[in-house]
Motif scaffolding. Structure first.
Motif, mmCIF file in Angstrom:
data_model
loop_
_atom_site.group_PDB
_atom_site.id
_atom_site.type_symbol
_atom_site.label_atom_id
_atom_site.label_comp_id
_atom_site.label_asym_id
_atom_site.label_seq_id
_atom_site.Cartn_x
_atom_site.Cartn_y
_atom_site.Cartn_z
ATOM 1 N N MET A 134 53.026 -44.079 -1.391
ATOM 2 C CA MET A 134 54.101 -44.448 -0.509
ATOM 3 C C MET A 134 54.983 -43.221 -0.333
ATOM 4 N N THR A 135 55.368 -42.972 0.881
ATOM 5 C CA THR A 135 56.194 -41.810 1.178
ATOM 6 C C THR A 135 57.455 -42.239 1.922
ATOM 7 N N LEU A 136 58.450 -41.387 1.806
ATOM 8 C CA LEU A 136 59.704 -41.585 2.518
ATOM 9 C C LEU A 136 59.955 -40.309 3.306
ATOM 10 N N THR A 137 60.273 -40.454 4.567
ATOM 11 C CA THR A 137 60.524 -39.302 5.434
ATOM 12 C C THR A 137 62.011 -39.225 5.744
ATOM 13 N N GLY A 138 62.576 -38.038 5.551
ATOM 14 C CA GLY A 138 63.995 -37.816 5.801
ATOM 15 C C GLY A 138 64.282 -37.543 7.258
ATOM 16 N N PRO A 139 65.564 -37.405 7.608
ATOM 17 C CA PRO A 139 65.963 -37.226 9.013
ATOM 18 C C PRO A 139 65.466 -35.920 9.625
ATOM 19 N N ASN A 140 65.165 -34.924 8.788
ATOM 20 C CA ASN A 140 64.687 -33.637 9.298
ATOM 21 C C ASN A 140 63.185 -33.459 9.115
ATOM 22 N N GLY A 141 62.476 -34.552 8.843
ATOM 23 C CA GLY A 141 61.031 -34.490 8.710
ATOM 24 C C GLY A 141 60.530 -34.200 7.304
ATOM 25 N N GLU A 142 61.443 -33.955 6.359
ATOM 26 C CA GLU A 142 60.995 -33.719 4.993
ATOM 27 C C GLU A 142 60.421 -35.016 4.431
ATOM 28 N N ARG A 143 59.420 -34.872 3.560
ATOM 29 C CA ARG A 143 58.738 -36.051 3.057
ATOM 30 C C ARG A 143 58.673 -36.008 1.543
ATOM 31 N N ALA A 144 58.871 -37.154 0.915
ATOM 32 C CA ALA A 144 58.781 -37.265 -0.536
ATOM 33 C C ALA A 144 57.765 -38.342 -0.891
ATOM 34 N N LEU A 145 56.916 -38.026 -1.855
ATOM 35 C CA LEU A 145 55.950 -38.985 -2.363
ATOM 36 C C LEU A 145 56.669 -39.852 -3.391
ATOM 37 N N LEU A 146 56.773 -41.148 -3.125
ATOM 38 C CA LEU A 146 57.514 -42.050 -3.995
ATOM 39 C C LEU A 146 56.646 -42.702 -5.048
#
Length: 168
Positions: free
Chosen positions: A1-13
């Motif tokens: 599952m990933t979360l994408t920030g407002p500037n396109g950065e992505r974090a693997l949750l």
């Protein structure tokens, strides 16, 4: 599952394994989903529209088990957040690898974790170099192998976790 920030950065949750239920929080609170799912390999997925899912839950008396499942996910998230805020890189990485091995739900002696060191570093909030440094002694002990394609083959997660705890 990933979360994408407002500037396109992505974090693997999180990584989920076979048979997992996804999207239950959005169904329960009728809010937009909080994360996206990306399949690491070919898989079969069953999409159930929220109204149909909720009708099934209600008609089968599954609301309490569903709530317990959702609460367990929140508690897991809190434990991971605490680990990220307080533990050193080797403990954070050992914890993440343990969760990945558990998610694989296999009886094989070794588990193939198909995440790159970059993806692992995203998952635990560390640099790729720090992840590589943490992996090095585990590889030398034979507890894991690095795959030229970027993944890891975990042979002994128990020793990895014990070494990480003792390294503090």
């Amino acid at each position: 599952m990933t979360l994408t920030g407002p500037n396109g950065e992505r974090a693997l949750l999180a990584v989920r394994g076979p048979g997992e239920l996804l999207g239950e929080l959005a169904v329960l609170d009728a809010q937009p989903r909080s994360a996206s799912v990306i399949a690491a390999e070919a898989c079969r997925v069953h999409l159930i529209p929220a109204p149909e899912f909720l009708s099934f839950v209600e008609s089968n008396g599954l609301l309490n088990p569903l709530l317990r499942h959702a609460i367990a996910r929140v508690r897991e998230s809190e434990a991971v957040r605490f680990e990220l805020a307080t533990a050193c890189v080797s403990i954070r990485l050992a914890g993440a690898l343990s969760r990945l091995v558990d998610a694989a739900s296999t009886n094989r002696p070794s588990v193939n974790v198909r995440l790159t060191q970059d993806e692992l570093s995203q998952m635990i909030g560390a640099s790729r170099n720090a992840v590589g440094a943490a992996i090095k002694p585990w590889r030398e002990e034979g507890w894991l192998e690095t795959d030229p394609g970027g993944g890891l083959l975990i042979h002994d997660i128990t020793s990895i976790a014990a070494h990480a705890r003792n390294a503090m």
